[in-house]
Design a protein around this motif. Sequence first.
Motif, short mmCIF file in Angstrom:
data_model
loop_
_atom_site.label_atom_id
_atom_site.label_comp_id
_atom_site.label_asym_id
_atom_site.label_seq_id
_atom_site.Cartn_x
_atom_site.Cartn_y
_atom_site.Cartn_z
N LYS A 66 0.85 -1.19 0.00
CA LYS A 66 0.00 0.00 0.00
C LYS A 66 0.88 1.23 0.00
O LYS A 66 1.77 1.37 0.85
N CYS A 99 2.20 -7.04 8.77
CA CYS A 99 2.56 -5.97 7.85
C CYS A 99 3.94 -5.43 8.22
O CYS A 99 4.42 -5.60 9.33
N TYR A 121 2.07 -6.04 3.10
CA TYR A 121 1.19 -6.95 3.83
C TYR A 121 1.53 -8.38 3.40
O TYR A 121 1.25 -8.78 2.27
N TYR A 125 -4.36 -9.80 0.35
CA TYR A 125 -5.59 -9.14 0.79
C TYR A 125 -6.08 -9.64 2.15
O TYR A 125 -6.55 -8.83 2.96
N PRO A 126 -6.00 -10.93 2.48
CA PRO A 126 -6.40 -11.35 3.82
C PRO A 126 -5.58 -10.67 4.91
O PRO A 126 -6.12 -10.30 5.97
N LEU A 128 -4.14 -7.69 4.68
CA LEU A 128 -4.60 -6.30 4.72
C LEU A 128 -5.89 -6.19 5.54
O LEU A 128 -6.02 -5.31 6.40
N ASN A 129 -6.84 -7.07 5.28
CA ASN A 129 -8.11 -7.04 6.01
C ASN A 129 -7.90 -7.28 7.50
O ASN A 129 -8.54 -6.63 8.35
N GLU A 130 -7.00 -8.19 7.82
CA GLU A 130 -6.71 -8.48 9.23
C GLU A 130 -6.12 -7.27 9.93
O GLU A 130 -6.53 -6.92 11.06
N MET A 132 -6.34 -4.05 9.05
CA MET A 132 -7.32 -2.96 9.15
C MET A 132 -8.34 -3.24 10.25
O MET A 132 -8.75 -2.34 10.98
N SER A 133 -8.76 -4.49 10.37
CA SER A 133 -9.72 -4.86 11.40
C SER A 133 -9.14 -4.65 12.79
O SER A 133 -9.80 -4.12 13.70
N ARG A 136 -8.77 -0.90 13.80
CA ARG A 136 -10.02 -0.26 14.20
C ARG A 136 -10.31 -0.46 15.69
O ARG A 136 -11.06 0.32 16.29
#
Length: 263
Positions: A66, A99, A121, A125-126, A128-130, A132-133, A136
Motif C-alpha cells: 500500500k 505488515c 502486507y 488481501y487477507p 490487509l483485512n486483518e 485494518m480490522s 479499528r
Amino acid sequence: MAVRVLRSLGAAAPPRLRPALRGLTTSTTRPREDSWLKSLFVRKVDPRKDAHSNLLAKKETSSLYKLQFHNVKPECLEAYNKICQEVLPKIHEEKHYPCTLVGTWNTWYGEQDQAVHLWRYEGGYPALNEVMSKLRENKEFVAFRKERGNMLLSRKNQLLLEFSFWNEPVPRPGPNIYELRSYQLRPGTMIEWGNYWARAIRFRQDNDEAVGGFFSQIGQLYMVHHLWAYKDLQSREDTRNAAWHKHGWEELVYYTVVNPRRL
C-alpha cells in the motif's frame, strides 16, 4: 510521469533496524542478488495467457503493498512527522500485525509538504483485512488517525503488486535520498512495459540503486512506481548518466517512453 525526491523521516525507521537505514525497513533477509539475477534470464510474457497481475507479479511471495500520499498543512508538517515517528513503528514491530513499514518519507523535491508511506502486507488481501480490522480496535491508532486527520489537506492511496523482475526492498546503509518515479500507462500496455523493463533493470544495478518496482491494482489504475536510492543528488545524476553509456539502454528507454501518459 511524476518524479519525487524523498527524504526519510529518520527516526520513523523501526528501532530494530537502526536509524542508519533511513526509514527503509523490511522483515526479509533474502539477498538482493536473488531477485535481480533472475532478470538475466527473463522470458517474454504473453498477455493472452492469464490476468496481467498474475503474469507480472512475484510468484514466490503473496505480498501486497500500500502506497500512501498525505498532503500535510505546511504549519503541521513537523507535528505530523513527530506523531508518525511515535506510532507507525509500533505497528511495524507488533508481531500480531502481518505488515511491514517498508519506508516513510517526506517529499524533498516535487510536491511540497507531502508525506509518503509504503507498507507491505505479508499474505495479500487477507493480511490487509486483518490489519485494518485490528487497527479499528486499537485505541492508540484511532486517536492517532483523528489527530493526524486535523493536519492533512488531502490524502490518497493505492494497492500495489511487485514486479517479478525487480529487486526486493531490503534495508541498506545510509543516509540516502530516494527517488519515486511514477508513470501513468496507457490501458493495455502494462505487459509491454513489463517485458521491456525486465531487460532494462539489468542496466541499473551497478550502484545498488534499484529499491523496488510496483504496479497498481486498486486506486488509480495503470500506474507504475519505480523506487530508487542514491547517496545524494550528485550520485543520482552520475548513476543515471552512466546508464546511457551501456549498449542497449537507449533502445529500451525509447520503447518505454512511448507508452506512459504524462501526468
